[in-house]
Design a protein around this motif. Structure first.
Motif, PDB file in Angstrom:
ATOM      1  N   ARG A   1      32.787  45.509  39.747  1.00  0.00           N
ATOM      2  CA  ARG A   1      32.353  44.074  40.109  1.00  0.00           C
ATOM      3  C   ARG A   1      33.549  43.042  39.740  1.00  0.00           C
ATOM      4  O   ARG A   1      33.527  42.033  40.150  1.00  0.00           O
ATOM      5  N   TRP A   2      34.508  43.521  39.301  1.00  0.00           N
ATOM      6  CA  TRP A   2      35.656  42.701  38.824  1.00  0.00           C
ATOM      7  C   TRP A   2      36.308  42.608  40.267  1.00  0.00           C
ATOM      8  O   TRP A   2      36.778  43.299  41.169  1.00  0.00           O
ATOM      9  N   ASN A   3      37.044  41.401  40.370  1.00  0.00           N
ATOM     10  CA  ASN A   3      38.061  41.143  41.572  1.00  0.00           C
ATOM     11  C   ASN A   3      39.457  41.770  41.274  1.00  0.00           C
ATOM     12  O   ASN A   3      39.644  41.990  40.115  1.00  0.00           O
ATOM     13  N   ASP A   4      40.116  41.820  42.328  1.00  0.00           N
ATOM     14  CA  ASP A   4      41.590  42.417  42.068  1.00  0.00           C
ATOM     15  C   ASP A   4      42.389  41.477  40.977  1.00  0.00           C
ATOM     16  O   ASP A   4      43.183  41.995  40.160  1.00  0.00           O
ATOM     17  N   ASN A   5      42.441  40.044  41.195  1.00  0.00           N
ATOM     18  CA  ASN A   5      43.234  39.357  40.221  1.00  0.00           C
ATOM     19  C   ASN A   5      42.545  39.539  38.635  1.00  0.00           C
ATOM     20  O   ASN A   5      43.512  39.632  37.793  1.00  0.00           O
ATOM     21  N   GLU A   6      41.221  39.806  38.443  1.00  0.00           N
ATOM     22  CA  GLU A   6      40.893  39.998  37.125  1.00  0.00           C
ATOM     23  C   GLU A   6      41.590  41.194  36.601  1.00  0.00           C
ATOM     24  O   GLU A   6      41.754  41.482  35.607  1.00  0.00           O
ATOM     25  N   LEU A   7      41.236  42.602  37.583  1.00  0.00           N
ATOM     26  CA  LEU A   7      41.800  43.523  36.959  1.00  0.00           C
ATOM     27  C   LEU A   7      43.254  43.441  36.751  1.00  0.00           C
ATOM     28  O   LEU A   7      43.538  43.985  35.726  1.00  0.00           O
ATOM     29  N   ARG A   8      43.987  43.009  37.422  1.00  0.00           N
ATOM     30  CA  ARG A   8      45.585  42.759  37.293  1.00  0.00           C
ATOM     31  C   ARG A   8      45.756  41.909  36.122  1.00  0.00           C
ATOM     32  O   ARG A   8      46.565  42.411  35.241  1.00  0.00           O
ATOM     33  N   TYR A   9      45.126  40.820  35.997  1.00  0.00           N
ATOM     34  CA  TYR A   9      45.266  39.916  34.880  1.00  0.00           C
ATOM     35  C   TYR A   9      45.081  40.836  33.537  1.00  0.00           C
ATOM     36  O   TYR A   9      46.060  40.848  32.522  1.00  0.00           O
ATOM     37  N   PHE A  10      43.814  41.230  33.369  1.00  0.00           N
ATOM     38  CA  PHE A  10      43.506  42.135  32.063  1.00  0.00           C
ATOM     39  C   PHE A  10      44.339  43.257  31.930  1.00  0.00           C
ATOM     40  O   PHE A  10      44.389  43.580  30.589  1.00  0.00           O
ATOM     41  N   GLN A  11      44.651  44.103  32.824  1.00  0.00           N
ATOM     42  CA  GLN A  11      45.469  45.228  32.806  1.00  0.00           C
ATOM     43  C   GLN A  11      46.722  44.831  31.991  1.00  0.00           C
ATOM     44  O   GLN A  11      47.322  45.588  31.156  1.00  0.00           O
ATOM     45  N   HIS A  12      47.401  43.948  32.596  1.00  0.00           N
ATOM     46  CA  HIS A  12      48.544  43.228  32.102  1.00  0.00           C
ATOM     47  C   HIS A  12      48.515  42.826  30.595  1.00  0.00           C
ATOM     48  O   HIS A  12      49.302  43.212  29.815  1.00  0.00           O
ATOM     49  N   ALA A  13      47.530  42.195  30.373  1.00  0.00           N
ATOM     50  CA  ALA A  13      47.375  41.420  28.953  1.00  0.00           C
ATOM     51  C   ALA A  13      47.013  42.481  28.022  1.00  0.00           C
ATOM     52  O   ALA A  13      47.872  42.426  26.886  1.00  0.00           O
TER      53      ALA A  13
END
Length: 56
Positions: free
Chosen positions: A17-29
């Protein structure tokens, strides 16, 4: 415009249910903080990576 959701809200829902931007942001963080992440955080990072791979 879509409102950004914080990690507390996101952690209570499936990664699907996460959007792509959320996945990318928290993966990077989490990747940047990897030396300091506890086992639970590492599990979350693996789940994020798996969801990103499933979307490719």
């Amino acid at each position: 415009m879509e409102q950004e959701r914080d990690f507390t809200e996101l952690s209570m829902m499936s990664k699907t249910r996460w959007n792509d931007n959320e996945l990318r942001y928290f993966q990077h963080a989490l990747s940047q903080l990897l030396p300091y992440v506890n086992p639970e955080g590492l599990t979350i990072l693996h789940e994020i990576n798996k969801e990103m791979q499933n979307r490719d």
